[in-house]
Structure formats: C-alpha cells, structure tokens
Design an enzyme around this catalytic site. Structure first.
Site, short mmCIF file in Angstrom:
data_model
loop_
_atom_site.label_atom_id
_atom_site.label_comp_id
_atom_site.label_asym_id
_atom_site.label_seq_id
_atom_site.Cartn_x
_atom_site.Cartn_y
_atom_site.Cartn_z
N ASN A 75 0.80 -1.24 0.00
CA ASN A 75 0.00 0.00 0.00
C ASN A 75 0.83 1.28 0.00
OD1 ASN A 75 0.74 -0.44 2.64
ND2 ASN A 75 -1.22 0.16 3.51
N ALA A 100 6.28 -6.64 -1.21
CA ALA A 100 5.05 -7.37 -1.48
C ALA A 100 5.04 -7.87 -2.93
CB ALA A 100 3.85 -6.46 -1.23
N THR A 156 -2.10 -8.81 10.60
CA THR A 156 -1.85 -9.43 11.90
C THR A 156 -1.64 -10.94 11.73
OG1 THR A 156 -3.09 -7.72 13.04
CG2 THR A 156 -2.81 -9.78 14.22
N THR A 158 -0.35 -12.63 9.19
CA THR A 158 1.01 -12.92 8.73
C THR A 158 2.03 -12.60 9.82
OG1 THR A 158 0.38 -12.46 6.44
CG2 THR A 158 2.72 -12.39 6.93
N GLU A 176 4.41 -4.02 12.57
CA GLU A 176 3.35 -3.02 12.34
C GLU A 176 2.21 -3.76 11.68
OE1 GLU A 176 3.52 -0.21 13.56
OE2 GLU A 176 5.64 0.32 13.72
N CYS A 210 -3.33 1.04 6.97
CA CYS A 210 -3.66 0.40 8.25
C CYS A 210 -4.14 1.42 9.28
CB CYS A 210 -2.48 -0.40 8.76
SG CYS A 210 -0.96 0.51 8.72
N GLU A 385 8.06 3.02 14.75
CA GLU A 385 8.87 3.43 13.60
C GLU A 385 8.85 4.93 13.45
OE1 GLU A 385 7.23 0.87 10.39
OE2 GLU A 385 9.15 -0.14 10.61
P1 ADP Z 1 -1.84 -7.76 3.10
O1 ADP Z 1 -3.10 -8.43 3.51
O2 ADP Z 1 -1.75 -6.32 3.44
O3 ADP Z 1 -1.37 -8.09 1.72
P2 ADP Z 1 0.16 -9.53 4.13
O4 ADP Z 1 0.50 -9.68 5.54
O5 ADP Z 1 -0.40 -10.70 3.40
O6 ADP Z 1 -0.78 -8.28 4.12
O7 ADP Z 1 1.38 -9.02 3.28
C1 ADP Z 1 2.37 -8.12 3.72
C2 ADP Z 1 3.72 -8.65 3.35
O8 ADP Z 1 3.88 -9.91 3.97
C3 ADP Z 1 3.93 -8.87 1.86
O9 ADP Z 1 5.27 -8.58 1.54
C4 ADP Z 1 3.69 -10.35 1.71
O10 ADP Z 1 4.37 -10.92 0.61
C5 ADP Z 1 4.28 -10.86 2.99
N1 ADP Z 1 3.82 -12.18 3.41
C6 ADP Z 1 2.58 -12.72 3.34
N2 ADP Z 1 2.58 -13.96 3.86
C7 ADP Z 1 3.84 -14.23 4.26
C8 ADP Z 1 4.49 -15.34 4.87
N3 ADP Z 1 3.85 -16.46 5.18
N4 ADP Z 1 5.82 -15.23 5.14
C9 ADP Z 1 6.50 -14.10 4.84
N5 ADP Z 1 5.94 -13.03 4.27
C10 ADP Z 1 4.64 -13.09 3.97
#
Ligand code: ADP
Length: 405
Positions: A75, A100, A156, A158, A176, A210, A385
C-alpha cells in the site's frame, strides 16, 4: 533528483494504482525517513553510568543488531521500505528487503537509487518473490541464524506466522500490523472539520492504509448533520478513475480479493439492517474500481465493525454517551490509530487517555509524519517506527564494565 522523484511516483501509480498526486506525496514521505534517520545516526549516544565501586567505570555502547530482514506491504511500496531501511542503515545494519508480491518495482528502483547514491553493494538487498514462494522465502528470512532482526508491516495474521518463525532463534522483531481505527464524532465537534477529517482518514489510498478509519461512531445529537454533510462531500470531492488522470482521487483497489472483501462487508451489513447512503457497489469502470460507500444504521454485530475492511467503506454507528463510544472503540483485539472530534478540553484529555491505540488524532484525520512515533498496541504490533524512537529497533545496548582501575 527531481527526475528520480517523478519516476518513482509514476512507478508507484503504475504498480498499485494510487493517484499520481498521492504517489508524489508518498515519495516525499518516503524520502523524509532517509533524511531523518541520516540525521539521527549522529545522535546514537552511549552513556557513562556512575559506578558503585571506586575502581570501576561503567559504559553503555549502542551497536547495530546485525542483518535486518524487512518485509513490506504493497500500500506504500516506497515509504514502508524507507521507514525501516533508513533506521536500519543509520544504526549500521545491512538489510534484505522482501517487498510485497504486487509491488516489487518500487523496492528495485530504490536499489538502483542506492547504487547511484554510493551505498556499497550488499548493504541494501532486495528479494522479490512470487505469491507461491512468499511463505518459503519468509520462513528462510525468519529462521536463518545470520538474520538478527525482522521488521514487518502487514496483516496481523502474517505477523503471527513470522513471530512464530522468529521465536526459534529469538530474533529482535518489529511488527506493524493491522488496525481497526475508530473515528468518534462527539456532539461538541466542529462538524465541518470532522467531515473533512473523515474524508481524508477514510478514503486516502482508497481506504487501503492500516490507519484508515474502519468505523465511525457518531453521537446522536450531531449524527444526522454529519451523515448528510459526509455523503455530500463523498459525492462531490471523490473521483474514481485511472491514477494517472489528474482529477482522480480514488484509484482501483489492489486486487480482486480486496474488492470481494468490501462487497462481503456491505452485503453482510445490509442483510442486518444497514442502509446505503451513497455508493455500495463496484464502479462502472469495472475491474477493481469500487464506489466510495457510506452506510448508516450500522451495529457492532456487523462484520465491517469487527474486522478491517481495507477499502472505501465508511460504516456509521450512532451512539448516546461518551462511555458507550469509548467502550465500542476499545472492544477490539487490535489498537493502531484512533481519531475523535470534540471541542471540550476535558473530554479531549479523557478520551485521548482512554483510547487503547498507539496513535490518537484529536480533531485531525491524517497524523502520520516522520518525527512522530508510528506503532500500535494489542495485536497491532510491537515497536515504533519513525521519530527519535525508531532507530532503537535496530540497536543493541551493550554494557561494558572496566574494572581494576
Ligand atoms: P496484506 O493483507 O496487506 O497483503 P500480508 O501480511 O499478506 O498483508 O502481506 C504483507 C507482506 O507480507 C507482503 O510482503 C507479503 O508478501 C508478505 N507475506 C505474506 N505472507 C507471508 C508469509 N507467510 N511469510 C513471509 N511473508 C509473507
């Protein structure tokens, strides 16, 4: 440098759809962290502590934690990186950034700028990866003993996975995570100011931050006037469209899943008695465009008041008393940002102190800024942060005792 700024903003708009003007704002915000932490690097002071024994001297040194793995969301594809990397580099850490899946280009562009700026090879590293590889790459970063620190911004759910992985080698962590920001409008509020704050706080980045307001709580005496003015402002001031069009204020949502979540929340709310004042459906432009939506007659039983929508949906709950509003606001397992509008000084102190969040906006809807500590309480995360506190996340305190003097 000017050219770089423009180019970075265009990359952001191209990869996540936000209006170019917002992307340009993000670049300024993003650069502010590098500038801030470059200056903070000069103030990483140690300490000399008066010793309890005559022949001793006690020193405190601050040292870099080591390699920092940095996992960021889509985002704010540039600012979420520099907010972490700026602090890490200033502390003396090297970084491995995993951006991401939806927005790898900003992270790579920052790599190119780091090269141009003379940052030595191997200090700022980027590992973009596909959605299929994300979990595996994340696990390596969070379990490898060479990595000392994990800094994550994202959901949260993840965050909890990464915390579990990081526990195996007891890494330092900054998290965060998600929010569920309440925005309370008390009877004493300046309604026009509240409407302007509501618009900014809810619809910035199409509701995909967020700290975006997730639920509005409006006191009964001011409720109807607020709703009427808010609906008018939404219809007049928000323009959905291509982020590269100058008049666009609302770009598309990041992907189909995001659109489905907004739809699900609206459907659930309407089925339980909420009314759509404006918006309510996918935009005629199709794909991931969604109409900015205002709902009234919302209750705490509805999904949209229980979890983060992360989209352009503004649900309004009507309340009677201050105590009721504070109780609703605090009935969440997360606590990142919270906002309220009031012109009663006693109420301002009371409510600001009672809100269970890391950041409070009083008569302000946009409060993030480089010099202010950003972070949450409860399941919204760990650590802060930006600000003078941000660099501590990347520093170890070492106590040195000089004896036999
Ligand atoms: P959103 O719902 O905002 O996309 P995520 O938590 O899925 O939030 O994603 C935020 C970041 O975490 C991204 O860089 C995504 O690739 C990463 N991510 C998602 N799942 C995992 C995981 N199991 N391990 C490591 N990074 C992850």
């Amino acid at each position: 440098m000017m050219e770089n700024k423009e180019e970075l903003a265009r990359i952001i708009t191209a990869e996540n759809g936000k209006p170019l003007k917002e992307a340009q704002g993000e670049i300024v915000y993003s650069a502010s962290f590098l500038e801030w932490f470059a200056e903070e690097a000069r103030r990483i002071y140690g300490d000399v502590i008066p010793a309890s024994a005559k022949d001793r001297r006690v020193l405190v040194l601050k040292q870099p934690v080591g390699v920092a793995a940095i996992i960021t969301p889509w985002n704010f594809p540039s600012a979420m990186i520099t907010r972490k990397v700026g602090a890490a580099l200033a502390a003396g850490c090297t970084v491995v950034v995993k951006p991401a899946e939806d927005t790898p280009l900003s992270a790579l562009a920052l790599g190119e700028l780091a090269n141009q700026a003379g940052i030595p090879a191997g200090v700022y590293n980027v590992v973009p990866c596909s959605r299929q590889q994300t979990a595996a790459v994340g696990e390596v970063l969070c379990t490898d003993p060479l990595v000392s620190k994990i800094s994550f911004t994202g959901s949260t759910a993840t965050g909890k996975i990464l915390l579990k992985h990081a526990a195996g080698t007891v890494k330092r962590v900054s998290m965060e995570l998600g929010g569920h920001a309440p925005f309370i409008v008390f009877d004493s509020a300046n309604v026009d100011r509240a409407v302007a704050g509501a618009l900014a706080s809810k619809f910035r980045n199409s509701g995909q931050t967020c700290v975006c307001t997730n639920r509005f709580l409006v006191q009964k005496g001011i409720h109807d006037e607020f709703v009427e003015k808010f609906a008018k402002a939404i219809e007049k001031e928000l323009h959905v469209g291509n982020g590269f069009d100058a008049k666009t204020t609302q770009g598309p949502l990041i992907n189909e899943k995001a659109v489905e979540k907004v739809e699900k929340h609206i459907k659930d709310a309407v089925s339980q008695g909420a009314s759509i004042v404006t918006g309510g459906k996918r935009h005629s432009l199709g794909k991931n465009f969604f109409e900015p939506t205002l709902l009234t007659n919302v209750t705490t039983k509805m999904l949209c008041t229980q979890e983060e929508t992360f989209g352009p949906l503004a649900p309004v709950i009507r309340f009677d008393t201050e105590a009721e509003a504070v109780a609703i606001a605090n009935a969440a397992n997360v606590g990142l940002a919270g906002y309220f509008y009031s012109q009663d000084p006693a109420q301002i102190w009371r409510v600001a102190e009672q809100m269970e969040v890391g950041m409070v906006g009083v008569n302000e809807g946009i409060i993030s800024s480089v010099e202010c500590p950003f972070g949450g309480v409860k399941e919204s995360g760990l650590g802060r942060e930006g600000s003078k506190y941000g660099i501590d996340e990347y520093l170890e305190i070492k106590y040195v005792c000089l004896g036999g003097l």
